[in-house]
Structure formats: C-alpha cells, structure tokens
Scaffold this motif. Structure first.
Motif, PDB file in Angstrom:
ATOM      1  N   ALA A 268      26.319  -6.697  62.278  1.00 39.77           N
ATOM      2  CA  ALA A 268      27.875  -6.831  62.312  1.00 39.77           C
ATOM      3  C   ALA A 268      28.199  -6.345  63.620  1.00 39.77           C
ATOM      4  O   ALA A 268      27.895  -5.294  64.157  1.00 39.77           O
ATOM      5  CB  ALA A 268      28.714  -6.230  61.119  1.00 39.77           C
ATOM      6  N   ILE A 269      29.118  -7.247  64.309  1.00 33.28           N
ATOM      7  CA  ILE A 269      29.864  -6.791  65.616  1.00 33.28           C
ATOM      8  C   ILE A 269      31.198  -6.885  65.546  1.00 33.28           C
ATOM      9  O   ILE A 269      31.857  -7.785  64.780  1.00 33.28           O
ATOM     10  CB  ILE A 269      29.015  -7.581  66.949  1.00 33.28           C
ATOM     11  N   PRO A 270      31.901  -6.225  66.452  1.00 33.40           N
ATOM     12  CA  PRO A 270      33.311  -6.540  66.626  1.00 33.40           C
ATOM     13  C   PRO A 270      33.582  -7.718  67.233  1.00 33.40           C
ATOM     14  O   PRO A 270      32.765  -8.300  67.790  1.00 33.40           O
ATOM     15  CB  PRO A 270      33.792  -5.146  67.277  1.00 33.40           C
ATOM     16  N   SER A 285      26.958  -1.455  74.467  1.00 34.29           N
ATOM     17  CA  SER A 285      27.729  -0.444  73.954  1.00 34.29           C
ATOM     18  C   SER A 285      28.770  -0.598  73.238  1.00 34.29           C
ATOM     19  O   SER A 285      28.896  -0.128  71.969  1.00 34.29           O
ATOM     20  CB  SER A 285      27.811   0.556  75.158  1.00 34.29           C
ATOM     21  N   ARG A 286      29.561  -1.676  73.541  1.00 31.49           N
ATOM     22  CA  ARG A 286      31.025  -2.185  72.762  1.00 31.49           C
ATOM     23  C   ARG A 286      30.366  -2.488  71.562  1.00 31.49           C
ATOM     24  O   ARG A 286      31.237  -2.427  70.565  1.00 31.49           O
ATOM     25  CB  ARG A 286      31.730  -2.773  73.738  1.00 31.49           C
ATOM     26  N   LEU A 287      29.549  -3.499  71.683  1.00 35.08           N
ATOM     27  CA  LEU A 287      28.979  -4.443  70.422  1.00 35.08           C
ATOM     28  C   LEU A 287      28.031  -3.659  69.477  1.00 35.08           C
ATOM     29  O   LEU A 287      28.281  -3.692  68.300  1.00 35.08           O
ATOM     30  CB  LEU A 287      28.491  -5.560  71.010  1.00 35.08           C
ATOM     31  N   PHE A 288      27.240  -2.994  69.904  1.00 33.65           N
ATOM     32  CA  PHE A 288      26.207  -2.506  68.908  1.00 33.65           C
ATOM     33  C   PHE A 288      26.261  -0.787  68.952  1.00 33.65           C
ATOM     34  O   PHE A 288      25.471  -0.362  68.446  1.00 33.65           O
ATOM     35  CB  PHE A 288      24.750  -2.880  69.457  1.00 33.65           C
ATOM     36  N   GLY A 289      27.038  -0.290  69.931  1.00 39.42           N
ATOM     37  CA  GLY A 289      27.164   1.305  69.924  1.00 39.42           C
ATOM     38  C   GLY A 289      25.666   1.693  70.113  1.00 39.42           C
ATOM     39  O   GLY A 289      24.928   1.199  71.054  1.00 39.42           O
ATOM     40  N   SER A 290      25.101   2.823  69.159  1.00 42.88           N
ATOM     41  CA  SER A 290      23.795   3.329  69.523  1.00 42.88           C
ATOM     42  C   SER A 290      22.633   2.569  68.350  1.00 42.88           C
ATOM     43  O   SER A 290      21.612   3.193  68.221  1.00 42.88           O
ATOM     44  CB  SER A 290      23.948   4.858  69.142  1.00 42.88           C
ATOM     45  N   ARG A 291      23.357   1.653  67.704  1.00 39.85           N
ATOM     46  CA  ARG A 291      22.652   1.085  66.781  1.00 39.85           C
ATOM     47  C   ARG A 291      21.080   0.462  67.364  1.00 39.85           C
ATOM     48  O   ARG A 291      20.118   0.390  66.639  1.00 39.85           O
ATOM     49  CB  ARG A 291      23.198  -0.074  65.803  1.00 39.85           C
ATOM     50  N   ASN A 294      18.842   3.126  68.239  1.00 39.32           N
ATOM     51  CA  ASN A 294      18.219   3.736  66.848  1.00 39.32           C
ATOM     52  C   ASN A 294      17.202   2.877  66.467  1.00 39.32           C
ATOM     53  O   ASN A 294      16.328   3.256  65.795  1.00 39.32           O
ATOM     54  CB  ASN A 294      19.564   3.760  65.806  1.00 39.32           C
ATOM     55  N   TYR A 386      23.608 -11.258  70.826  1.00 43.30           N
ATOM     56  CA  TYR A 386      22.356 -11.001  70.346  1.00 43.30           C
ATOM     57  C   TYR A 386      21.066 -11.300  71.243  1.00 43.30           C
ATOM     58  O   TYR A 386      19.958 -10.764  71.022  1.00 43.30           O
ATOM     59  CB  TYR A 386      21.878 -11.999  68.896  1.00 43.30           C
TER      60      TYR A 386
END
Lengths: 625, 207
Positions: A268-270, A285-291, A294, A386
C-alpha cells in the motif's frame, strides 16, 4: 675378497668363547676365506674331535686350499670353567691336526674378558690366567680381548670380532701390495719381539681395530634430517599451489533473487502527487518509508560461512603449506586480492545506488519507469513506484551480497593466518625432531674433519643428487610429514623413513660408493687436495671419535696395520710415519673398496695389565717366562 | 473496620483454593475458583502486582492494595486491567482467636495478564469499472499510541485469494499512520493479522 690366507685357519671356540663367533664369522668373511670352525661341547669325546678335524681337512681340500702343510689354530675361550679344558683339548686336537699338517700348528689363544664383570669374575679368572700363562710359556700367543677401554667405554662384540679377524688377516694373508719392514708372514711377532719384548721383557697383545667407513648412524641421522626437511628451504617440487586463485574468490554467496513486481504491487502506498519533482530516493521515502529497507534487512543474513576447502591439506608438504599461508604467502595474497576486489565492487555498487537515488525518475517514453498497468479498458495505473522499489531492492541485495563476500574474505584471511599459526606449531615439533637428528649427524663432520671442514655438506649434496633422481618418490615422502605431525604419529613416520633410508637411500649407487672414492671427493671438494695426508691424519685422530687405545700399560708402543686400496697407500704410510708417532704396516689391495685399521698396543706382560692386581702373587709363579 | 493482617506462620497450611482459572475479555480479567471444603477459610485476599515473584509477606506488611472476597458471597473476582501487565495472587484467609486476619500464602497465582491495546483495522474496497482489479484503501487506528512501535513489528496484512494467503506485507511507522492504497485482483481480499506471540497485547478489531 681378493685376499687369501696362505695358511688355513681353524677357530676352535668353546665355553663363553663361542659367544663371539656370531660376530666373528661375518668379520672374517669380509677379509679372508679358508676359515674353518669347530665348536666342542663340554666332555666331548676324542672320536668327535677326530671327526671334526677330518671334516675341516675335507673342507679345506674342497676349497682348493690343499697346498699348506702348516695350519693356524686359533682357540677362543672365555673366563668360564670350560676354558680350563683348553690344555686337554689342545693335546687331543693337535694330535690329529699334526697328522694332517706335518709342518705344525701356529697356535693363538684369544680369551674374551667381560670387564663389566671384573669384580664378579675375579676368582673365576684366576685359574684361567694361570692356565694361559702356562700356554704362553709353552709358545702360544695369548690375546686377552677386553671389552672395556681405558676410558671405560664398552667395546662392542662386533669391534672385538673385527679385531680378531684383522689379527688373523694381518698374520697370514697375501696382499697384492705389501709395504713393511717386517717379515711378511710373521711380522707382528717379529716386530714386537724386536721392539717390545726384547727391550721391555713384555708380551705383545692387541688393542683394537677400526673399519674406516662412513659412520652409518651419523649418515642415517643426516639423511633423516634431510628427509624431514624436504621442501624447507625452497619448494621441493616447483609447482603451483594446489588451490588456485579462483578458489579464493569464489563463494557460495548468491544475491537474493529479485522480488516480483506482483508482490511489490501489493504494498500500500499513499496517493502520488505527480506534480512533485522529487528524486528517486525522495519518492521511495515518501511512498515506502522504511518498508523497503526493512525488507532488505529481514532478508539479509550475514554469511561468513563459505570456507576454503582445506587450507591445511595434510597431504601437502608442511613447508609448502607454511609458505602458502605466511603473511607474504600466495594464499594470503590471493585472499587480499579477493578482498580488495570485493571492496572495490562494494564501493562502486554503493556509489551507483547513491547516484541512482539522487537522480529523478526517467519517465521518457519507453523507459521502464514510464510503464503503466492496465487495470481496465478505461483505467491504467502508474507503476513506477514499484519499478523504483524493485530497482532499490535489487541494488541493496547486490550490496548485501558484496558485503557478505567481504565478510567471507575477511574470515578466510583470518583462517589462513590461524592455519599459519597452527602450521608454525607443527613446524616447531618438526624442528625439534630435526634438531635431534642434526645433533646425531654432527659426528659426520668430526669423523671426516681431516678431509673436509664440513663433510656433512658433502653428504647433503649426495642426498640432493639422490633426491633429483627420485623426485616423485621423495615428493610423496615429503608430503607425509604433515599428516604424521597432525595425527601425532611422528615416531611411525620416522620409523618409515628409517626403513626407506636403509632399503632405498643407502643401497643406491650414490651412497654405496667405495670409502676411498668418498674420501677422495671430500678432499677434492674441500680443496685440501691431499688424500694421503688426510687419511694419515684421519688414522691418527682416531682417538677423537671411535677407537680408544687401551692405555694404562707400563710400556706402551703402538703399531698400526692398515688395509686399504693400493692407490695412494704408500703415501698414507709415509704421511703417517712422518709424524714419528709409530709404524704403519700396509696391506694394500688393488681392488679393495674399504679401509680397515688394526691398532696394536704392546710391550707388556700379563702382570702389567690393569687387572693384574686382582690376582695373587701365586699366579705370578706359574708359567713364568 | 481497620483489621490487622498477619501472614500465616505455616506456609503449607491446607487451606488451598481449588480449580483456579482466569480469562480475559476486553481488558477485563475474571478469576474463578472453588473454596476449600473446610469452612475455616472465610475469605480470600486478591492482590494485583507486577513482580515476577511477589513476596506475600511484603505485600501484607506494606498494605499493598487488595480486594477481599468473602466465602459466603462469591467464588469469583473480576477487575479491569489497568497496568500493561500484572499478576493476580489469591491468598486464603481466616480469623484467629484474637480476631486477627491470618493470611495464608497464595494458593494460586495467575500467569502474566497483559492489558491489550485495541487496533482498529479496515480495508475499503472500490472496484475498477470493467476491470479485473479493485482498489483497496487501508485504514489502521490505534488508541494506545504507546505501543505503536511494537505494533509495527507485529501487525501485517495478507492478500488472500480463495481463502489462501498470496502475500504478506508489514507496516512501518509512516504506513501505519497513512496506510495508503493498492490495487488487487477482484477475487482477492485483505486480512489484517497480529503476530501470534503478540496477540495477548493487541486486540485486533477487523472490519
């Protein structure tokens, strides 16, 4: 043997005297033939003695030794009671002997004295010595063969047997070349009668003898040290190390497989604001953060376990392994190269990731990031979020794999250093063994000091010749040391090497050279040049390392009888006698391949012996000269 | 009445409660037990404490807050969990001849009981016209923000297809605050999951 006795010799040993025959027979065979042996048992019958004399007569005839009318009869007794039967046996035996040898029998009597039992045998020797004095007075030569030198060094039975054999040889043999001032057949007695007996009222006795040859124990020790050191100074077989450079670069580490787009598109992305001008890194960074990071971290397993097959391969030479694994060795160099290469690749991959992250999306038509997914005939979806997620993950996985490889290379470098430390411990063990053999091999330099300042180098050179001819065989032997030390079976390995030395090295033509050739090469290589002087010196220096002249006699004279090849023999005699230290009788044989020396120390009576004091004065009254 | 409590000098006094059990429901813990057959036990003291190995003597001495359940009235006790985690201790008690309350050593003791944070998670589906896909908007709401860091590590969502799990995704702080959306196939659904070993800490309410 080319030396023949003119006169047949029969040895008659009984009682403890029989004990020397085992060593005497091979010693005699080295110098002469025409030897017979009778071994009477206690209370032997007259008919048995008669049949034995008949037997040896027949034997001599069969050997072609049928021209003699005189025979040498050597009796060997010990200090046991059976020895006292000597006079009786002599009468019985010589009765039959004289029937066959009308010119007579030359009788020598050898009495073996075990001086390690000097005190124990004091009382039992007394009657024997009395009997011997009587025999001596009746014309027999008596030789007391003590096994103890003046320096309390025990002479071996082999040494005593050699002395007896040489006494026989030097009395009656017919050398090709004979240089002496004394009578050819009876010079010993004549010389000592002239020089010792007449002047000192003494009686001639022999001291000891010596085979001049390469000290076998020293040579074996030297060969052992050489075998254990194969490959120590330089690779014995100039070959590349068994582990190739590629083995140090290869790892079982593989980059994580690419995560499928199908999976990524389930993240899921903003909502994406397409008007923003961001770099890929900022979008991620904006879409996936630290996922995404991780995901990388969750899938990352640090792998340092990709070891080299076997750094210490116990089938390789210990010294080769040490060279390979040393800090400047080839294995360390291979690992360092792999490490440097890995680090460079990592730096490049990290730089590439940074550059990629810092750049903007490539949405030009045809680029992967411009691709869209058709959700329906009417609706499409931008999938670049993606695509860049996939690009990020792949780059990160590549970096992870490179880091893992570097960890592996570092572990390998440590493993090689650890292996080297372990090998150094093995080498210390090997060195201790080698040092022990080198200590034993030091006798080689002492033995041949008159010929060469460092004779062991000459023998090492011989071994190098041998090694060159038997390279494959020795390479196999050289490799076995490692396993022997690792398995703590050094002694088994040494035993194996000892057998190899005996069976293969010493029997090779390189180590079977005649002693004269060895001496010649020693003086030639050392530049000393004069073999006669060296051999004369060698004979003179015998005291240093092998023969201890019996001393403790009231009047000591020495005479040396030497048996050697004819070439240069006269020079040896001359060089020796030039020193003014005694006379050398020379028995030279053109085809002889050995040098043997008999030392005489004479001019004394039985009473002058150091154990004379053991006997009471009554003994002196019997058998007086 | 200000009673005096003393700890029974005999730790093994046979006054134990029996058939003890406990259950949780919406952060409400309910303890149940049977009283001993002997009538000496007149009531039970219920201690709620946070020590791994609570010392009953210390609890009594320090007058640790506790509830008293008289035998004649009930054999159960219910309490809302206020702490992140606690244990319940039940100590049988009786009156001695001086009318002092003699508290026995706890007969029963619960395991750790955790307060569960409520997580509201929702997947809102929106079909794509004439397409094989549907848009899913995810929403996650947590009342207790103190456990967010922990929640990130244990909350996932699965994409299901025909009842089977196709893929699992985790959250980070950013996606937990704003989960966002994605497109999945029409026949697929989303299921939120709390990791097994954290289910005692989170009460996942999935809509």
């Amino acid at each position: 043997m080319s030396i023949l006795t003119n006169i047949p010799v029969v040895f008659i040993a009984f009682g403890q005297g029989d004990s020397i025959w085992e060593q005497l027979e091979p010693a005699l065979n080295s110098y002469a033939n025409g030897i017979a042996y009778i071994n009477p048992q206690e209370n032997v019958s007259d008919s048995w003695l008669k049949s034995e004399v008949g037997r040896i007569w027949k034997d001599f005839l069969a050997q072609g030794n049928n021209g003699a009318d005189i025979i040498r009869v050597n009796y060997i007794i010990g200090t046991d009671e059976f020895g006292l039967d000597l006079p009786t046996l002599r009468v019985q035996l010589e009765h039959y002997i004289l029937e066959l040898y009308p010119a007579g029998a030359l009788v020598d009597i050898y009495c073996l004295l075990d001086d390690t039992k000097l005190l124990d045998e004091g009382s039992s020797r007394k009657p024997i010595v009395k009997m011997l004095k009587a025999q001596q007075a009746a014309g027999a030569n008596v030789y007391l063969m003590s096994n103890l030198t003046s320096q309390n060094v025990l002479a071996t039975n082999e040494s005593i047997a050699n002395t007896m054999a040489m006494l026989t040889l030097f009395k009656d043999c017919a050398p090709d070349f004979y240089v002496t001032g004394a009578d050819a057949s009876r010079y010993n007695e004549l010389y000592f009668l002239d020089n010792c007996y007449s002047r000192n009222q003494g009686q001639f006795l022999t001291a000891s003898s010596l085979n001049v040859n390469v000290p076998q124990d020293g040579l074996k020790a030297l060969l052992m040290a050489e075998l254990l050191s194969l490959g120590k100074e330089a690779p014995f077989i100039k070959d590349k190390p068994p582990m190739r450079e590629s083995a140090f670069q290869e790892t079982s580490i593989e980059q994580k497989p690419q995560i499928s787009m199908e999976y990524l598109m389930g993240m899921a992305i903003p909502e994406v604001d397409g008007s923003l001008k961001l770099t890929r890194g900022q979008w991620l960074s904006r879409l996936f953060g630290s996922r995404l990071q991780n995901l990388v971290d969750a899938n990352h397993t640090e792998q340092s376990q990709s070891p080299l097959s076997r750094i210490i391969n116990d089938e390789e030479n210990l010294y080769d392994l040490l060279r390979y694994t040393s800090s400047d060795g080839i294995y360390t160099a291979y690992t360092d190269a792999a490490l440097a290469k890995g680090e460079k690749e990592l730096q490049m991959a990290e730089a590439e990731l940074r550059a990629w992250m810092d750049s903007s999306l490539d949405l030009t038509k045809g680029s992967p990031e411009a691709e869209k997914r058709r959700l329906s005939p009417l609706v499409t979806q931008d999938i670049w979020p993606y695509i860049i997620a996939s690009g990020f993950l792949n780059r990160q996985y590549k970096i992870c794999a490179l880091r893992n490889k570097i960890t592996v290379y570092e572990a390998r470098r440590d493993a090689i250093a650890a292996a080297n430390a372990e090998l150094c411990r093995y080498q210390s063990r090997a060195n201790r063994i080698i040092d022990k053999f080198l200590k034993d091999a030091a006798i080689m330099d002492e033995a041949f000091a008159p010929f060469s300042p460092c004779a062991s180098d000459y023998f090492r050179k011989l071994f190098a010749e041998y090694a060159a001819q038997n390279r494959d065989e020795l390479a196999e032997i050289a490799a076995k040391l490692t396993k022997a030390i690792i398995d703590d079976k050094q002694q088994d390995h040494i035993n194996g090497l000892a057998s190899y030395i005996n069976d293969s090295v010493l029997t090779s033509s390189i180590f079977s050279r005649p002693i004269m050739e060895t001496m010649h090469e020693l003086v030639t290589e050392s530049g000393r040049g004069n073999i006669a002087t060296a051999l004369g010196e060698w004979v003179f220096n015998h005291r240093q390392w092998n023969i201890k002249l019996k001393s403790g006699y009231k009047n000591l004279h020495t005479e040396i009888n030497i048996y050697m090849p004819a070439q240069g023999a006269a020079d040896v005699k001359e060089k020796y006698e030039e020193r003014g230290l005694g006379r050398m009788n020379l028995f030279a044989d053109a085809s002889a391949d050995r040098v043997a020396v008999l030392y005489h120390a004479g001019a004394f009576s039985l009473d002058d012996l150091y154990y004379a004091g053991l006997y009471d004065s009554q003994a002196d009254t019997i058998g007086e000269r | 009445m200000n009673r005096q409590y003393v700890l029974s000098p005999e730790p093994n006094l046979a006054m134990g409660l029996r058939n003890f059990s406990w259950r949780m429901h919406s952060n409400q813990a309910t303890l149940e037990w049977d009283w001993p057959i002997e009538r000496d036990t007149r009531f039970a003291l219920v201690f709620e404490c946070e020590d791994e190995n609570p010392d009953i003597a210390k609890l009594i001495e320090e007058k640790h807050p506790h509830e008293i359940v008289p035998r004649d009235l009930s054999s159960q006790f219910a309490a809302a969990i206020t702490r992140d985690r606690c244990k319940f201790l039940l100590s049988p008690a009786y009156f001695d001849e001086n009318n002092t309350v003699v508290v026995c050593h706890p007969t029963v003791q619960s395991d750790w009981i955790y307060k569960r944070a409520v997580v509201d998670a929702r997947a809102v589906y929106k079909p794509v016209t004439l397409g094989q896909y549907k848009r899913v908007d995810l929403h996650v709401k947590v009342k207790d923000s103190s456990r967010l860091d922990h929640l990130i590590t244990v909350l996932t969502y699965d994409v299901l297809e025909n009842g089977g799990r196709v893929a699992t995704y985790s959250f980070d702080e950013q996606s937990l605050a704003e989960p966002g959306h994605m497109y999945i196939k029409k026949e697929q659904t989303i299921r939120f999951t709390i990791r097994e070993d954290a289910r005692h800490l989170f009460d996942l309410k999935q809509h």
